[in-house]
Design a protein around this motif. Structure first.
Motif, PDB file in Angstrom:
ATOM      1  N   THR A   2      58.479   2.189  62.895  1.00  0.00           N
ATOM      2  CA  THR A   2      59.250   0.999  63.242  1.00  0.00           C
ATOM      3  C   THR A   2      59.723   0.226  62.013  1.00  0.00           C
ATOM      4  O   THR A   2      60.766  -0.412  62.037  1.00  0.00           O
ATOM      5  CB  THR A   2      58.413   0.058  64.126  1.00  0.00           C
ATOM      6  OG1 THR A   2      57.243  -0.326  63.407  1.00  0.00           O
ATOM      7  CG2 THR A   2      58.019   0.738  65.421  1.00  0.00           C
ATOM      8  N   THR A 135      70.212   3.568  62.680  1.00  0.00           N
ATOM      9  CA  THR A 135      71.178   3.516  63.774  1.00  0.00           C
ATOM     10  C   THR A 135      70.813   2.459  64.810  1.00  0.00           C
ATOM     11  O   THR A 135      71.549   2.262  65.775  1.00  0.00           O
ATOM     12  CB  THR A 135      71.281   4.885  64.469  1.00  0.00           C
ATOM     13  OG1 THR A 135      69.980   5.252  64.973  1.00  0.00           O
ATOM     14  CG2 THR A 135      71.756   5.957  63.496  1.00  0.00           C
ATOM     15  N   ARG A 136      69.676   1.779  64.608  1.00  0.00           N
ATOM     16  CA  ARG A 136      69.242   0.765  65.568  1.00  0.00           C
ATOM     17  C   ARG A 136      69.787  -0.607  65.196  1.00  0.00           C
ATOM     18  O   ARG A 136      69.851  -0.964  64.032  1.00  0.00           O
ATOM     19  CB  ARG A 136      67.712   0.720  65.635  1.00  0.00           C
ATOM     20  CG  ARG A 136      67.096   1.946  66.289  1.00  0.00           C
ATOM     21  CD  ARG A 136      65.580   1.856  66.284  1.00  0.00           C
ATOM     22  NE  ARG A 136      65.028   1.949  64.936  1.00  0.00           N
ATOM     23  CZ  ARG A 136      63.749   1.783  64.630  1.00  0.00           C
ATOM     24  NH1 ARG A 136      62.882   1.479  65.595  1.00  0.00           N
ATOM     25  NH2 ARG A 136      63.323   1.911  63.393  1.00  0.00           N
ATOM     26  N   ASP A 137      70.163  -1.345  66.220  1.00  0.00           N
ATOM     27  CA  ASP A 137      70.689  -2.684  66.058  1.00  0.00           C
ATOM     28  C   ASP A 137      69.797  -3.604  66.880  1.00  0.00           C
ATOM     29  O   ASP A 137      69.866  -3.618  68.109  1.00  0.00           O
ATOM     30  CB  ASP A 137      72.131  -2.713  66.574  1.00  0.00           C
ATOM     31  CG  ASP A 137      72.922  -3.891  66.042  1.00  0.00           C
ATOM     32  OD1 ASP A 137      72.464  -4.540  65.083  1.00  0.00           O
ATOM     33  OD2 ASP A 137      74.004  -4.169  66.597  1.00  0.00           O
ATOM     34  N   LEU A 138      68.920  -4.358  66.211  1.00  0.00           N
ATOM     35  CA  LEU A 138      67.876  -5.113  66.895  1.00  0.00           C
ATOM     36  C   LEU A 138      68.134  -6.606  66.803  1.00  0.00           C
ATOM     37  O   LEU A 138      68.610  -7.102  65.778  1.00  0.00           O
ATOM     38  CB  LEU A 138      66.519  -4.783  66.273  1.00  0.00           C
ATOM     39  CG  LEU A 138      66.176  -3.291  66.156  1.00  0.00           C
ATOM     40  CD1 LEU A 138      64.899  -3.114  65.360  1.00  0.00           C
ATOM     41  CD2 LEU A 138      66.044  -2.663  67.529  1.00  0.00           C
TER      42      LEU A 138
END
Length: 223
Positions: A2, A135-138
């Protein structure tokens, strides 16, 4: 993996109330006072020495006294946390934090950034902390007293506040383990040892402890 950590209870409700009280009578100024060349920073930050000393002491004690924070960050040092406010139309555009920051007579390497939420997200609209991890947009809008710890070299922003006021504190941490992947691997290994160690055969648990110590010695760059 994470690479970031949400902590729901970094501060007690009493600490949140005390920080809110300190901020209520303190002076806040244009946040660009600490970054005058920024074209993306639009917020207000605490500019009151007595209030800064009181509030940063509360926040530092909370951070370094919180076991989950210590276990995840492996902290060597942290910049005294600074309280900031965002009123309607304010934002902090996409940016990465500076690699080194001044802490007294020494430079602090910013391995991790930390946002500590100080007011109810229901009291304002917008203002999410947006972090790009691969590639994650949090997006995060935490409850009062909660915090998010994330790598300082990630692109992140505070989205525009459209109503109400966003009230947070921010700080930067130098870790014993600079590399985020190594830091999280050791964190996960330590968590498994803590949760499952007593169920293991004693000789295997001892071997795991030896591996933990060797990795910390090999990867850590500060005692």
């Amino acid at each position: 993996m994470t690479l970031f950590k949400e902590i729901s209870d970094l501060l007690t409700s009493a600490q949140v109330d005390e920080l809110t009280r300190i901020a209520s009578t303190a002076k806040f100024v244009d946040g660009r006072i600490s970054n005058p060349h920024s074209k993306v920073k639009q917020n207000l930050q605490l500019h009151d020495e007595a209030a800064y000393q009181k509030s940063s002491q509360i926040l530092m004690q909370a951070m370094f006294g919180h076991e989950d924070f210590r276990n995840f960050a492996f902290p060597v040092a942290a910049l005294p946390p600074l309280m900031t406010r965002y009123t309607p139309s304010m934002r902090y555009g996409a940016h990465a934090d500076a690699a080194y920051l001044q802490l007294g007579n020494m430079s602090l390497r910013s391995d991790l950034s930390c946002t500590i939420f100080l007011n109810d997200p229901a009291s304002y609209e917008g203002g999410a902390l947006r972090i790009q991890l691969g590639t994650r947009d949090l997006r995060f809008r935490g409850a009062p007293g909660s915090a998010i710890v994330y790598p300082s070299d990630t692109m992140h922003e505070v989205e525009p506040v459209t109503q109400g006021e966003r009230f947070v504190a921010i700080t930067f941490i130098q870790s014993r383990i600079a590399d985020p992947w190594r830091r999280e691997l050791l964190y996960e290994l330590n968590e498994i040892a803590a949760l499952e160690g007593l169920r293991m055969a004693p000789e295997n648990f001892t071997r795991m402890q030896l591996i933990q110590a060797k990795l910390l010695r090999h990867w850590g760059d500060r005692p």
